[in-house]
Design a protein around this motif. Structure first.
Motif, short mmCIF file in Angstrom:
data_model
loop_
_atom_site.label_atom_id
_atom_site.label_comp_id
_atom_site.label_asym_id
_atom_site.label_seq_id
_atom_site.Cartn_x
_atom_site.Cartn_y
_atom_site.Cartn_z
N GLU A 1 0.81 -1.21 0.00
CA GLU A 1 0.00 0.00 0.00
C GLU A 1 0.85 1.27 0.00
N ARG A 2 2.15 1.12 0.20
CA ARG A 2 3.02 2.29 0.33
C ARG A 2 3.56 2.74 -1.04
N PRO A 3 3.90 4.03 -1.18
CA PRO A 3 4.58 4.50 -2.39
C PRO A 3 5.90 3.76 -2.56
N TYR A 4 6.16 3.28 -3.78
CA TYR A 4 7.34 2.45 -4.01
C TYR A 4 8.23 3.08 -5.08
N GLY B 1 6.68 -5.31 -14.53
CA GLY B 1 5.64 -4.39 -14.11
C GLY B 1 5.78 -4.00 -12.66
N ALA B 2 4.70 -4.12 -11.91
CA ALA B 2 4.70 -3.75 -10.50
C ALA B 2 4.85 -4.95 -9.59
N GLY B 3 5.16 -6.12 -10.15
CA GLY B 3 5.31 -7.31 -9.34
C GLY B 3 6.64 -7.34 -8.61
N LEU B 4 6.64 -7.93 -7.42
CA LEU B 4 7.84 -7.99 -6.60
C LEU B 4 7.89 -9.34 -5.92
N THR C 1 2.26 -7.08 -5.26
CA THR C 1 2.17 -6.01 -6.24
C THR C 1 2.38 -4.68 -5.53
N VAL C 2 3.36 -3.91 -5.96
CA VAL C 2 3.66 -2.63 -5.32
C VAL C 2 3.06 -1.49 -6.10
N ARG C 3 3.14 -0.29 -5.53
CA ARG C 3 2.54 0.90 -6.14
C ARG C 3 3.65 1.91 -6.46
N PRO C 4 4.28 1.77 -7.65
CA PRO C 4 5.40 2.67 -7.98
C PRO C 4 4.95 4.12 -8.12
N VAL C 5 5.72 5.02 -7.51
CA VAL C 5 5.47 6.46 -7.65
C VAL C 5 6.65 7.17 -8.30
N PHE C 6 7.79 6.47 -8.38
CA PHE C 6 8.97 7.05 -9.01
C PHE C 6 9.81 5.92 -9.58
#
Length: 296
Positions: free
Chosen positions: A186-189, A198-201, A213-218
């Motif tokens: 749920e945190r900015p990643y 993609g956004a998988g980790l 699944t993370v939430r990339p912001v940068f």
């Protein structure tokens, strides 16, 4: 025509991509370089280079001939080193490729020290995060992270690179430290933009491998830019541990979820397979192996 000299001249033209660049490198005039290559083409009865006013590219025949010529020249150099007892006095051109992060922080310093120990060696250090083709690009030794796929090369394992989650103390003071992978999701990643997943980790922890699944912001394709983004408090990111030891000691960065870490990444020295491995290549790989043992 001295065939071996012409072969060496052609190889430098192929590696530098320009007649003028090869001329400067070899201490010759551009017409002299052009004449040697032309004489070699006449002897072989085939066109080796496509020429333009600014650059040259290899023909299909030129590419094949370059690969063979490179092995022949390496064998000749190795034989000369052995016969003249130059194993302790290394010389020649050493082209090194390394990823940006480890390259800027560690490999550049090691290359400088190696050249000072062997002043007759000319080092060319190339730093970027792509997977360079050591054969077609004329690279003597490449530092490679992760899976190896290049045919026609020799690889020596130098160690394992650990990657961890980190964040700035200011960010954690504002948002609190995540206690679970679900909270991390749920945190900015902050992450590297060159990844294809993609956004998988995938992280390894007490229960083994877990995916989220993370939430990339940068995102950025430069390791130090990512570290700056994490230090600026934009969010949490995964970083190669050797690159942030100073920040962890100074507490400008803090590990997050320390029971979790990324799958280990193998570190290899990769160089073209040949019957004779040049002494300068062997010496650099040995030096690199010893140095990285204290870094990784």
């Amino acid at each position: 025509m001295d065939k071996l000299t012409a072969m060496h001249t052609f190889a430098r033209v192929a590696e530098l991509g320009s007649l003028s660049a090869a001329a400067r490198d070899l201490g010759l005039t551009q017409p002299a370089v052009s004449q040697q290559v032309a004489a070699l083409e006449k002897l072989l009865g085939t066109l080796l280079l496509y020429r333009t006013t600014r650059s040259v590219t290899l023909t299909e025949s030129g590419s094949r001939y370059y690969l063979q010529a490179r092995q022949i020249l390496a064998a000749v150099n190795e034989t000369e080193e052995t016969l003249r007892g130059l194993n302790q006095r290394l010389e020649g051109h050493l082209r090194i490729h390394a990823p940006t992060g480890l390259g800027q922080q560690y490999i550049a310093r090691l290359a400088l020290d190696f050249q000072q120990r062997h002043p007759d060696i000319v080092i060319e250090l190339l730093l970027d995060d792509r997977v360079a083709d050591v054969i077609s690009e004329g690279i003597d030794v490449a530092l490679r992270l992760g899976e190896l796929r290049t045919a026609g090369t020799v690889a020596r394992r130098l160690g394992t690179l650990q990657r961890v989650l980190a964040a700035a103390p200011g960010y954690l003071a504002r948002q609190g430290a995540p206690q679970t992978l679900a909270e991390l999701a749920e945190r900015p990643y902050i992450r590297y933009s060159g990844r294809g997943d993609g956004a998988g980790l995938t992280l390894l922890g007490p229960r083994g491998a877990e995916m989220l699944t993370v939430r990339p912001v940068f995102l950025a394709n430069n390791t130090f830019t990512l570290i700056q983004a994490i230090e600026a408090g934009l969010g949490i990111g995964g970083v190669q541990l050797p690159l942030i030891r100073r920040q962890l000691t100074a507490k400008t960065l803090v590990r997050v979820l320390p029971d979790y870490y990324f799958p280990p990444m193998a570190v290899h020295a990769v160089y073209p397979a040949a019957r004779f491995i040049p002494g300068k290549v062997r010496a650099w790989v040995e030096y690199l192996a010893a140095a990285l043992a204290d870094i990784l």
